[in-house]
Write an enzyme that holds these catalytic residues in place. Structure first.
Site, PDB file in Angstrom:
ATOM      1  N   HIS A   1       0.858  -1.194   0.000  1.00 16.33           N
ATOM      2  CA  HIS A   1       0.000   0.000   0.000  1.00 16.33           C
ATOM      3  C   HIS A   1       0.890   1.238   0.000  1.00 16.33           C
ATOM      4  O   HIS A   1       1.670   1.428   0.926  1.00 16.33           O
ATOM      5  CB  HIS A   1      -0.858  -0.034   1.272  1.00 16.33           C
ATOM      6  CG  HIS A   1      -2.122   0.754   1.178  1.00 16.33           C
ATOM      7  ND1 HIS A   1      -2.164   2.034   0.674  1.00 16.33           N
ATOM      8  CD2 HIS A   1      -3.393   0.436   1.524  1.00 16.33           C
ATOM      9  CE1 HIS A   1      -3.409   2.468   0.722  1.00 16.33           C
ATOM     10  NE2 HIS A   1      -4.183   1.512   1.218  1.00 16.33           N
TER      11      HIS A   1
ATOM     12  N   ASN B   1     -12.650  -3.858 -18.205  1.00 17.11           N
ATOM     13  CA  ASN B   1     -12.076  -3.778 -16.859  1.00 17.11           C
ATOM     14  C   ASN B   1     -13.191  -4.166 -15.883  1.00 17.11           C
ATOM     15  O   ASN B   1     -14.096  -3.376 -15.609  1.00 17.11           O
ATOM     16  CB  ASN B   1     -11.568  -2.355 -16.603  1.00 17.11           C
ATOM     17  CG  ASN B   1     -10.985  -2.187 -15.200  1.00 17.11           C
ATOM     18  OD1 ASN B   1     -11.224  -3.010 -14.322  1.00 17.11           O
ATOM     19  ND2 ASN B   1     -10.233  -1.120 -14.986  1.00 17.11           N
TER      20      ASN B   1
HETATM   21  C1  LIG Z   1      -7.038   5.534 -21.271  1.00 15.27           C
HETATM   22  C2  LIG Z   1      -6.158   4.766 -22.270  1.00 15.27           C
HETATM   23  C3  LIG Z   1      -6.949   3.603 -22.792  1.00 15.27           C
HETATM   24  C4  LIG Z   1      -5.819   5.705 -23.424  1.00 15.27           C
HETATM   25  O1  LIG Z   1      -4.902   5.100 -24.316  1.00 15.27           O
HETATM   26  P1  LIG Z   1      -3.570   5.828 -24.840  1.00 15.27           P
HETATM   27  O2  LIG Z   1      -2.892   6.414 -23.671  1.00 15.27           O
HETATM   28  O3  LIG Z   1      -2.828   4.851 -25.649  1.00 15.27           O
HETATM   29  O4  LIG Z   1      -4.143   6.900 -25.849  1.00 15.27           O
HETATM   30  P2  LIG Z   1      -4.096   8.481 -25.834  1.00 15.27           P
HETATM   31  O5  LIG Z   1      -2.971   9.023 -25.052  1.00 15.27           O
HETATM   32  O6  LIG Z   1      -4.193   8.872 -27.265  1.00 15.27           O
HETATM   33  O7  LIG Z   1      -5.461   8.838 -25.098  1.00 15.27           O
HETATM   34  C5  LIG Z   1      -6.681   8.940 -25.790  1.00 15.27           C
HETATM   35  C6  LIG Z   1      -7.392  10.177 -25.272  1.00 15.27           C
HETATM   36  O8  LIG Z   1      -7.692   9.959 -23.896  1.00 15.27           O
HETATM   37  C7  LIG Z   1      -7.186  11.039 -23.127  1.00 15.27           C
HETATM   38  N1  LIG Z   1      -6.863  10.524 -21.798  1.00 15.27           N
HETATM   39  C8  LIG Z   1      -6.173   9.413 -21.497  1.00 15.27           C
HETATM   40  N2  LIG Z   1      -6.126   9.239 -20.174  1.00 15.27           N
HETATM   41  C9  LIG Z   1      -6.799  10.278 -19.628  1.00 15.27           C
HETATM   42  C10 LIG Z   1      -7.077  10.661 -18.308  1.00 15.27           C
HETATM   43  N3  LIG Z   1      -6.676   9.949 -17.268  1.00 15.27           N
HETATM   44  N4  LIG Z   1      -7.798  11.793 -18.116  1.00 15.27           N
HETATM   45  C11 LIG Z   1      -8.250  12.541 -19.178  1.00 15.27           C
HETATM   46  N5  LIG Z   1      -8.007  12.184 -20.457  1.00 15.27           N
HETATM   47  C12 LIG Z   1      -7.300  11.082 -20.681  1.00 15.27           C
HETATM   48  C13 LIG Z   1      -5.971  11.513 -23.904  1.00 15.27           C
HETATM   49  O9  LIG Z   1      -5.641  12.840 -23.565  1.00 15.27           O
HETATM   50  C14 LIG Z   1      -6.499  11.421 -25.320  1.00 15.27           C
HETATM   51  O10 LIG Z   1      -7.350  12.503 -25.564  1.00 15.27           O
HETATM   52  P3  LIG Z   1      -7.333  13.284 -26.978  1.00 15.27           P
HETATM   53  O11 LIG Z   1      -7.563  12.236 -28.011  1.00 15.27           O
HETATM   54  O12 LIG Z   1      -8.462  14.263 -26.852  1.00 15.27           O
HETATM   55  O13 LIG Z   1      -5.978  13.901 -27.067  1.00 15.27           O
HETATM   56  C15 LIG Z   1      -4.832   4.305 -21.627  1.00 15.27           C
HETATM   57  O14 LIG Z   1      -4.039   5.416 -21.281  1.00 15.27           O
HETATM   58  C16 LIG Z   1      -5.026   3.476 -20.414  1.00 15.27           C
HETATM   59  O15 LIG Z   1      -5.286   2.266 -20.459  1.00 15.27           O
HETATM   60  N6  LIG Z   1      -4.784   4.104 -19.270  1.00 15.27           N
HETATM   61  C17 LIG Z   1      -4.869   3.454 -17.959  1.00 15.27           C
HETATM   62  C18 LIG Z   1      -6.251   3.575 -17.490  1.00 15.27           C
HETATM   63  C19 LIG Z   1      -6.314   3.326 -16.025  1.00 15.27           C
HETATM   64  O16 LIG Z   1      -5.937   4.184 -15.233  1.00 15.27           O
HETATM   65  N7  LIG Z   1      -6.801   2.148 -15.614  1.00 15.27           N
HETATM   66  C20 LIG Z   1      -6.955   1.849 -14.268  1.00 15.27           C
HETATM   67  C21 LIG Z   1      -8.422   1.994 -13.971  1.00 15.27           C
HETATM   68  S1  LIG Z   1      -8.705   1.939 -12.296  1.00 15.27           S
HETATM   69  C22 LIG Z   1      -8.572   0.340 -11.876  1.00 15.27           C
HETATM   70  O17 LIG Z   1      -8.581  -0.497 -12.713  1.00 15.27           O
HETATM   71  C23 LIG Z   1      -8.429   0.016 -10.445  1.00 15.27           C
HETATM   72  C24 LIG Z   1      -9.216   0.738  -9.401  1.00 15.27           C
HETATM   73  O18 LIG Z   1     -10.141   1.475  -9.696  1.00 15.27           O
HETATM   74  O19 LIG Z   1      -8.932   0.513  -8.200  1.00 15.27           O
END
Ligand SMILES: CC(C)(COP(=O)(O)OP(=O)(O)OC[C@H]1O[C@@H](n2cnc3c(N)ncnc32)[C@H](O)[C@@H]1OP(=O)(O)O)[C@@H](O)C(=O)NCCC(=O)NCCSC(=O)CC(=O)O
Length: 458
Positions: A267, A389
């Site tokens: 953590h 997810n």
């Molecule tokens: C969101 C993604 C699918 C996007 O893919 P890419 O990064 O390859 O693509 P990219 O950079 O062109 O992003 C596409 C568009 O999304 C936007 N974008 C990406 N992440 C963002 C964020 N966090 N907030 C706001 N905008 C976001 C980018 O600016 C872009 O906008 P524009 O096209 O307008 O420029 C990826 O980054 C990803 O898998 N991120 C991790 C997501 C995550 O945090 N997962 C955990 C969830 S919580 C979890 O699972 C556990 C829990 O809750 O406890």
């Protein structure tokens, strides 16, 4: 009378009588008893996994990209509709993931109600529990421990009470509801069950449900991009898992599939930015949702590194541990002293990897950090593609995939790695006790496993 009493006292106190060994014998027996009790209670109780079932969403809940985009455009306008489509296209999700009924409405969008959340919870949880009880032949009244982890929906009475009521569990059942603990909570529930088995030697069976209910404050209705990203990634899902301890093996239960080897938790929430990188908040219009920071992967990498250092010491073979420690204390590049430059070969400790399917970037990040191959993260990528997810249950969909592919052999070691809000990084490590039969009828993967693995967009 008086004389006989005196003679008795004389007899037992006379110097010529043998020494009175009673107190010594008593003390020795008592000490032996204490030692036996100590050993009995401190003996590590083995924990087995009898079987598990993952919820298969109904076809009418499917969310093809085109519908999702149209839906987004109609409700939020072209700009945000297209934004959500861009995220979806990069996310690693496929065309068959599912959202609950509420998320399919077009304007006026109904407000999520408690009844709606309960409907989804009952559908997901009861389907998974029904299936695991059917597969194992366990009578619900045999269950001693019940744990449900669900991040965003925590009604009163609790989800565990809902299960107690539905399956008429015994009044002595020990039930625990874990909420707000994010996607890494699967191994936390397993660890809690393990500790409860240890503390209750008569407990033989534990039922765990890991799920996230989307018809809840997790479903965001506003226009903030960082909060809309979670609507793009999270999908319906849940898993029911039956664990047993040796006490229960007297009953006619199926031979367990796996033995639990380790549960480990890390953590990093003591650091503010790590704590806030996945955060439930209200936007400026008061809409509740989960904000995903763009820095999630940075904090995840820090937590993962700490976690791997501890896990490596538990699971890696000795030569691998020594190489890792050598690189930590005597790095080739002196500037790196105190940080390990050598990435341990975790494939020497595990045959199968179930990395939380949090989004494409999450799987890519773990793959890079651990130097894994595409095949080693196949289960994660395919679970993300088929089911999205699904929060804490994703690691179970991944194990289900590995089983359905017929890849689990006796003695294989499986690593389930949960990552999520907190920020937390948690692991459960299992060893398989038998070859696991491939694709099972009616299972979550049953009607699609032959189409997988599918090629993914770069
Ligand atoms: C969101 C993604 C699918 C996007 O893919 P890419 O990064 O390859 O693509 P990219 O950079 O062109 O992003 C596409 C568009 O999304 C936007 N974008 C990406 N992440 C963002 C964020 N966090 N907030 C706001 N905008 C976001 C980018 O600016 C872009 O906008 P524009 O096209 O307008 O420029 C990826 O980054 C990803 O898998 N991120 C991790 C997501 C995550 O945090 N997962 C955990 C969830 S919580 C979890 O699972 C556990 C829990 O809750 O406890």
């Amino acid at each position: 009378m008086e004389e006989s009493k005196l003679s008795f006292i004389k007899l037992i106190t006379s110097p010529s009588s043998p020494p009175n060994s009673f107190p010594i014998l008593f003390l020795l027996t008592f000490a032996a008893f204490l030692l036996a009790a100590f050993l009995l209670f401190h003996r590590r109780r083995r924990v087995y996994l009898l079987d598990f079932s993952c919820f298969k969403p109904p076809g009418h809940c499917r969310v093809p990209f085109a519908s999702f985009e149209e839906h987004g455009r109609l409700i939020l306008g072209d700009d945000l509709g297209l934004f959500m489509l861009r995220v979806l296209e990069k996310s690693g999700l496929g065309e068959e993931t599912a959202l609950p009924v509420l998320a399919h409405y077009i304007e006026p969008v109904p407000v999520p109600t408690l009844a709606g959340s309960r409907d989804e919870a009952e559908l997901v949880i009861f389907s998974a529990v029904d299936d695991v009880l059917r597969k194992t032949g366990v009578d619900p009244t045999e269950i001693d421990i019940l744990i449900i982890n669900c991040n965003s929906f925590f009604p009163m009475p609790s989800l565990t009470a809902m299960v107690v009521n539905r399956y008429k569990l015994r009044s002595t059942v020990k039930s625990f509801n874990l909420s707000g603990m994010g996607c890494s909570c699967g191994p936390i529930s397993v660890g809690l069950a393990k500790d409860l088995f240890q503390a209750n030697p008569s407990a033989g069976l534990a039922l765990i449900v890991s799920t996230e209910i989307i018809t809840s404050p997790a479903w965001y209705k506003g226009r903030e991009r960082s909060m809309l990203v979670s609507n793009c990634l999270f999908r319906m899902g849940g898993a029911a898992v039956l664990l047993s301890s040796p006490t229960s093996h007297r009953r006619s239960l199926p031979h367990p599939k796996y033995e639990l080897l380790h549960v480990l938790r890390t953590h990093t929430g003591a650091h503010d930015s790590s704590y806030r990188c996945l955060y439930q908040v209200e936007d400026s219009d008061g809409n509740l949702g989960i904000s995903l920071s763009k820095q999630v992967m940075e904090f995840s990498a820090v937590a993962l590194k700490l976690h791997l250092t501890r896990l490596g010491l538990l699971v890696l073979p000795w030569d691998e541990k020594l190489r890792f420690l050598a690189s930590y204390f005597f790095p080739k590049n002196k500037k790196l002293a105190g940080t390990a430059s050598y990435v341990p070969q975790f494939r020497r400790a595990f045959e199968h990897f179930c990395v939380h399917a949090g989004g494409k970037a999450v799987v890519d990040g773990v793959k890079r950090s651990l130097g894994l191959t595409e095949q080693e993260v196949e289960a994660s990528r395919m679970a993300l593609h088929r089911f999205g997810n699904t929060s804490s249950s994703s690691v179970w969909y991944e194990l289900g995939y590995t089983e359905a592919k017929g890849r689990v052999r006796k003695k294989d070691r499986i690593w389930q790695l949960g990552l999520g809000s907190g920020f937390k990084c948690n692991s459960a490590v299992w060893r398989s006790l038998r070859d696991v039969k491939g694709n099972e009828e009616g299972g979550a993967w049953s009607d699609c496993i032959d189409r997988y693995p599918v090629p993914l967009a770069p």
